[in-house]
Design a protein around this motif. Structure first.
Motif, PDB file in Angstrom:
ATOM      1  N   UNK A  15      37.562  49.125  37.555  1.00 42.19           N
ATOM      2  CA  UNK A  15      36.743  49.136  36.543  1.00 42.19           C
ATOM      3  C   UNK A  15      36.671  48.476  35.584  1.00 42.19           C
ATOM      4  N   UNK A  16      35.513  47.356  35.268  1.00 45.15           N
ATOM      5  CA  UNK A  16      35.635  46.583  33.789  1.00 45.15           C
ATOM      6  C   UNK A  16      34.402  47.116  33.027  1.00 45.15           C
ATOM      7  N   UNK A  17      34.530  46.667  32.093  1.00 42.91           N
ATOM      8  CA  UNK A  17      33.413  46.506  30.951  1.00 42.91           C
ATOM      9  C   UNK A  17      33.377  45.606  30.418  1.00 42.91           C
ATOM     10  N   UNK A  18      31.584  45.059  30.616  1.00 46.38           N
ATOM     11  CA  UNK A  18      31.208  44.043  30.255  1.00 46.38           C
ATOM     12  C   UNK A  18      29.837  44.126  29.683  1.00 46.38           C
ATOM     13  N   UNK A  19      30.275  42.821  28.303  1.00 48.38           N
ATOM     14  CA  UNK A  19      28.997  42.500  26.805  1.00 48.38           C
ATOM     15  C   UNK A  19      28.455  42.486  27.382  1.00 48.38           C
ATOM     16  N   UNK A  20      27.655  41.180  28.578  1.00 49.65           N
ATOM     17  CA  UNK A  20      26.709  40.642  28.432  1.00 49.65           C
ATOM     18  C   UNK A  20      26.499  40.527  29.342  1.00 49.65           C
ATOM     19  N   UNK A  21      25.263  40.211  30.637  1.00 47.35           N
ATOM     20  CA  UNK A  21      24.622  40.061  31.631  1.00 47.35           C
ATOM     21  C   UNK A  21      25.960  38.614  32.061  1.00 47.35           C
ATOM     22  N   UNK A  22      26.293  37.461  31.081  1.00 48.74           N
ATOM     23  CA  UNK A  22      27.012  36.063  31.775  1.00 48.74           C
ATOM     24  C   UNK A  22      28.117  36.304  31.589  1.00 48.74           C
ATOM     25  N   UNK A  23      28.879  37.841  31.103  1.00 48.57           N
ATOM     26  CA  UNK A  23      30.089  38.159  31.314  1.00 48.57           C
ATOM     27  C   UNK A  23      30.144  38.762  32.791  1.00 48.57           C
ATOM     28  N   UNK A  24      29.327  38.818  32.989  1.00 51.22           N
ATOM     29  CA  UNK A  24      29.433  40.417  33.952  1.00 51.22           C
ATOM     30  C   UNK A  24      29.288  38.297  35.195  1.00 51.22           C
ATOM     31  N   UNK A  25      28.182  38.330  35.427  1.00 52.15           N
ATOM     32  CA  UNK A  25      28.232  37.013  36.263  1.00 52.15           C
ATOM     33  C   UNK A  25      29.478  36.045  36.241  1.00 52.15           C
ATOM     34  N   UNK A  26      30.284  35.991  35.355  1.00 56.13           N
ATOM     35  CA  UNK A  26      31.538  35.056  35.414  1.00 56.13           C
ATOM     36  C   UNK A  26      32.754  36.169  35.822  1.00 56.13           C
ATOM     37  N   UNK A  27      32.763  37.369  35.006  1.00 50.76           N
ATOM     38  CA  UNK A  27      33.267  38.034  35.998  1.00 50.76           C
ATOM     39  C   UNK A  27      33.612  38.286  37.213  1.00 50.76           C
ATOM     40  N   UNK A  28      32.433  38.623  37.985  1.00 55.18           N
ATOM     41  CA  UNK A  28      32.067  38.687  39.562  1.00 55.18           C
ATOM     42  C   UNK A  28      32.513  36.648  40.114  1.00 55.18           C
ATOM     43  N   UNK A  29      32.190  35.878  39.979  1.00 59.50           N
ATOM     44  CA  UNK A  29      32.636  34.575  39.929  1.00 59.50           C
ATOM     45  C   UNK A  29      34.350  34.873  40.715  1.00 59.50           C
ATOM     46  N   UNK A  30      34.610  34.800  39.043  1.00 57.68           N
ATOM     47  CA  UNK A  30      36.530  35.452  39.071  1.00 57.68           C
ATOM     48  C   UNK A  30      37.263  35.248  40.021  1.00 57.68           C
ATOM     49  N   UNK A  31      36.240  36.888  39.807  1.00 59.82           N
ATOM     50  CA  UNK A  31      36.239  37.796  41.450  1.00 59.82           C
ATOM     51  C   UNK A  31      36.549  36.875  42.640  1.00 59.82           C
ATOM     52  N   UNK A  32      35.228  36.566  43.885  1.00 62.11           N
ATOM     53  CA  UNK A  32      34.913  36.140  44.117  1.00 62.11           C
ATOM     54  C   UNK A  32      36.120  34.837  44.755  1.00 62.11           C
ATOM     55  N   UNK A  33      35.996  33.733  44.086  1.00 63.54           N
ATOM     56  CA  UNK A  33      37.123  33.302  43.944  1.00 63.54           C
ATOM     57  C   UNK A  33      38.799  33.802  44.306  1.00 63.54           C
ATOM     58  N   UNK A  34      39.322  34.355  43.126  1.00 68.06           N
ATOM     59  CA  UNK A  34      40.640  35.464  43.905  1.00 68.06           C
ATOM     60  C   UNK A  34      40.373  35.571  45.126  1.00 68.06           C
ATOM     61  N   UNK A  35      39.800  36.192  45.384  1.00 67.99           N
ATOM     62  CA  UNK A  35      39.551  36.817  46.842  1.00 67.99           C
ATOM     63  C   UNK A  35      39.285  35.108  48.035  1.00 67.99           C
ATOM     64  N   UNK A  36      39.081  34.757  47.285  1.00 70.21           N
ATOM     65  CA  UNK A  36      38.182  33.668  48.324  1.00 70.21           C
ATOM     66  C   UNK A  36      39.897  32.810  48.310  1.00 70.21           C
TER      67      UNK A  36
END
Length: 94
Positions: A15-36
């Motif tokens: 579970x994570x907390x984000x302050x903006x849609x941009x931060x959510x997008x960035x975190x999701x991209x980061x998670x995808x890269x980590x998983x890759x």
């Protein structure tokens, strides 16, 4: 206002907390890269633990970030030197 999201990394949901849609997008991209990258190490080192593989991902990403920071500093210095040269040239034209 913070929004709660869930990210799945190496099969574990966080579970994570984000302050903006941009931060959510960035975190999701980061998670995808980590998983890759995790998947690559998972295939290469099947006998290693999840923690070991995540540590390798973290180390590689940190090394890359530091290299990028150094390169950005170098490019900033080069840009400043070029700007100083240009300013000097333009001053001579006056």
């Amino acid at each position: 206002m913070a929004q709660n999201i869930k990210l799945k990394i190496a099969g574990i949901e966080y579970p994570m907390a984000v302050n903006s849609p941009e931060m959510e997008e960035t975190m999701r991209i980061a998670a995808e890269e980590i998983n890759r990258k995790f998947s690559l190490y998972d295939a290469k080192y099947p006998d290693k633990t999840t923690l070991d593989k995540l540590i390798i991902v973290t180390l590689n990403e940190t090394v890359n970030r530091i290299a990028c920071q150094k390169k950005m500093m170098q490019l900033g210095e080069e840009a400043k030197a070029l700007q100083d040269d240009l300013d000097g040239y333009l001053e001579k034209l006056k």
